[in-house]
Motif scaffolding. Structure first.
Motif, PDB file in Angstrom:
ATOM      1  N   PRO A   1       0.747  -1.310  -0.043  1.00 39.90           N
ATOM      2  CA  PRO A   1       0.138   0.007   0.022  1.00 39.90           C
ATOM      3  C   PRO A   1       0.986   1.419  -0.130  1.00 39.90           C
ATOM      4  O   PRO A   1       0.520   2.325  -0.699  1.00 39.90           O
ATOM      5  N   PHE A   2       1.962   1.301   0.516  1.00 45.43           N
ATOM      6  CA  PHE A   2       2.865   2.440   0.658  1.00 45.43           C
ATOM      7  C   PHE A   2       3.410   2.557  -0.947  1.00 45.43           C
ATOM      8  O   PHE A   2       3.920   3.962  -1.129  1.00 45.43           O
ATOM      9  N   LEU A   3       3.706   1.571  -1.679  1.00 42.52           N
ATOM     10  CA  LEU A   3       4.364   1.676  -2.822  1.00 42.52           C
ATOM     11  C   LEU A   3       3.200   2.561  -3.450  1.00 42.52           C
ATOM     12  O   LEU A   3       3.473   3.307  -4.654  1.00 42.52           O
ATOM     13  N   ILE A   4       1.844   1.952  -3.450  1.00 38.50           N
ATOM     14  CA  ILE A   4       0.710   2.506  -4.533  1.00 38.50           C
ATOM     15  C   ILE A   4       0.711   4.027  -4.053  1.00 38.50           C
ATOM     16  O   ILE A   4       0.461   5.063  -4.930  1.00 38.50           O
ATOM     17  N   CYS A   5       0.685   4.321  -2.615  1.00 39.22           N
ATOM     18  CA  CYS A   5       0.655   5.685  -2.200  1.00 39.22           C
ATOM     19  C   CYS A   5       1.651   6.521  -2.573  1.00 39.22           C
ATOM     20  O   CYS A   5       1.420   7.578  -3.224  1.00 39.22           O
ATOM     21  N   ALA A   6       2.773   6.178  -2.700  1.00 37.99           N
ATOM     22  CA  ALA A   6       4.141   6.973  -2.952  1.00 37.99           C
ATOM     23  C   ALA A   6       4.230   7.126  -4.601  1.00 37.99           C
ATOM     24  O   ALA A   6       4.461   8.170  -5.369  1.00 37.99           O
ATOM     25  N   LEU A   7       3.886   5.788  -5.494  1.00 44.12           N
ATOM     26  CA  LEU A   7       4.260   6.024  -6.900  1.00 44.12           C
ATOM     27  C   LEU A   7       3.206   6.599  -7.794  1.00 44.12           C
ATOM     28  O   LEU A   7       3.360   7.364  -8.563  1.00 44.12           O
ATOM     29  N   ARG A   8       1.964   6.416  -7.348  1.00 40.33           N
ATOM     30  CA  ARG A   8       0.906   7.182  -7.788  1.00 40.33           C
ATOM     31  C   ARG A   8       1.061   8.706  -7.643  1.00 40.33           C
ATOM     32  O   ARG A   8       0.856   9.728  -8.588  1.00 40.33           O
ATOM     33  N   SER A   9       1.530   9.265  -6.453  1.00 35.54           N
ATOM     34  CA  SER A   9       1.909  10.500  -6.172  1.00 35.54           C
ATOM     35  C   SER A   9       3.017  11.055  -7.142  1.00 35.54           C
ATOM     36  O   SER A   9       2.881  12.207  -7.595  1.00 35.54           O
ATOM     37  N   VAL A  10       4.117  10.100  -7.253  1.00 34.52           N
ATOM     38  CA  VAL A  10       5.231  10.669  -8.016  1.00 34.52           C
ATOM     39  C   VAL A  10       4.718  10.881  -9.532  1.00 34.52           C
ATOM     40  O   VAL A  10       5.044  11.764 -10.327  1.00 34.52           O
TER      41      VAL A  10
END
Length: 278
Positions: free
Chosen positions: A34-43
């Motif tokens: 979930p933290f990957l989803i949060c960070a990558l979609r923001s980037v």
């Protein structure tokens, strides 16, 4: 989306909610950290909107900091809450922003508007029905407490975006997302470590999340909130709660239960009442 000055604030916020609603079916489908989803979609969202940044039209002041921090805190609180409590509570609590914004208006003006409070009360009953539908077996007190902060962060993001800029809203959205992506990747090694294992299909879905759900959703919302009061925008944003489960039902064939449908019906009644409030 970059040349829509003629659209009303309400329409822009509604378009943002439609983009946000794609989060439910896509995140349910993606088996990623979930933290990957949060960070990558923001980037991804930040990079897409970065060419629209006009530094001279951004107010480099405390409101910009407030926007970036509240936006990042909102993203993280939702992710953490979802890991510790039911999905219904983790998603639904951000829409208590309507209550916080009403209370802030009451504090500022010293006037309690009973007519304006009625739709807020009705909407909150609907939100509670939606959250109760998720059950409590996978919830804990800490997760619920973290979820409670979502509404505060959503309200702070909505208010600070008005103060940070009214001339380069999409540039502001880019800055908030790049700040969030960098911070989450920096704080959570699991997000960075999961990147190399992503498949081509997962990258496609993440691109959709970044470009449409985040860049489109928050871009439209931030444009709309410049034209209408933040409290009004927070009410219209509730369409995400209604449309998200609809897409899940259509594409994943997972259907909402009676409590969810009851909550949606009550929320719609509250939104109709709110539309009549001047």
């Amino acid at each position: 989306m970059f040349h829509l000055p003629a659209l009303s604030g309400s329409v822009l916020v509604l378009l943002g909610a439609i983009c946000w609603s794609l989060n439910s079916p896509l995140v349910k489908y993606l088996p990623l950290d979930p933290f990957l989803i949060c960070a990558l979609r923001s980037v991804i969202a930040g990079m897409v909107l970065l060419p629209l940044l006009r530094p001279r039209k951004i107010h480099w002041n405390r409101w910009l900091i407030a926007y970036c921090v509240s936006y990042c805190a909102l993203c993280l609180s939702v992710i953490v809450a979802l890991s510790r409590t039911s999905a219904a509570i983790g998603v639904g609590m951000q829409y208590t922003a309507t209550v916080w914004l009403f209370l802030l208006l009451w504090y500022r003006t010293g006037y309690f508007n009973c007519r304006a409070f009625l739709p807020v009360l009705v909407i909150m009953v609907g939100v509670v029905c939606f959250m109760l539908s998720g059950g409590s077996g996978d919830s804990d007190s800490l997760g619920n407490a973290i979820a409670l902060t979502e509404g505060i962060f959503f309200a702070a993001m909505s208010l600070s975006s008005k103060k940070a800029t009214q001339e380069n809203v999409l540039g502001l959205t880019a800055l908030g997302n790049l700040f969030t992506g960098a911070l989450v990747f920096g704080l959570f090694p699991s997000a960075r470590m999961a990147l190399p294992a992503m498949t081509g299909q997962e990258w496609i879905f993440m691109l959709i999340l970044g470009v449409v759900q985040v860049a489109g959703g928050y871009g439209f919302y931030n444009l709309g909130v410049q034209k209408i009061p933040a409290r009004k925008a927070s009410v219209l944003a509730l369409w995400e709660m209604i449309l998200g489960p609809l897409w899940v039902a259509l594409f994943l064939h997972q259907y909402p239960n009676a409590m969810v449908l009851t909550g949606f019906a009550i929320i719609l009644v509250g939104m109709v009442l709110d539309a009549k409030v001047e």
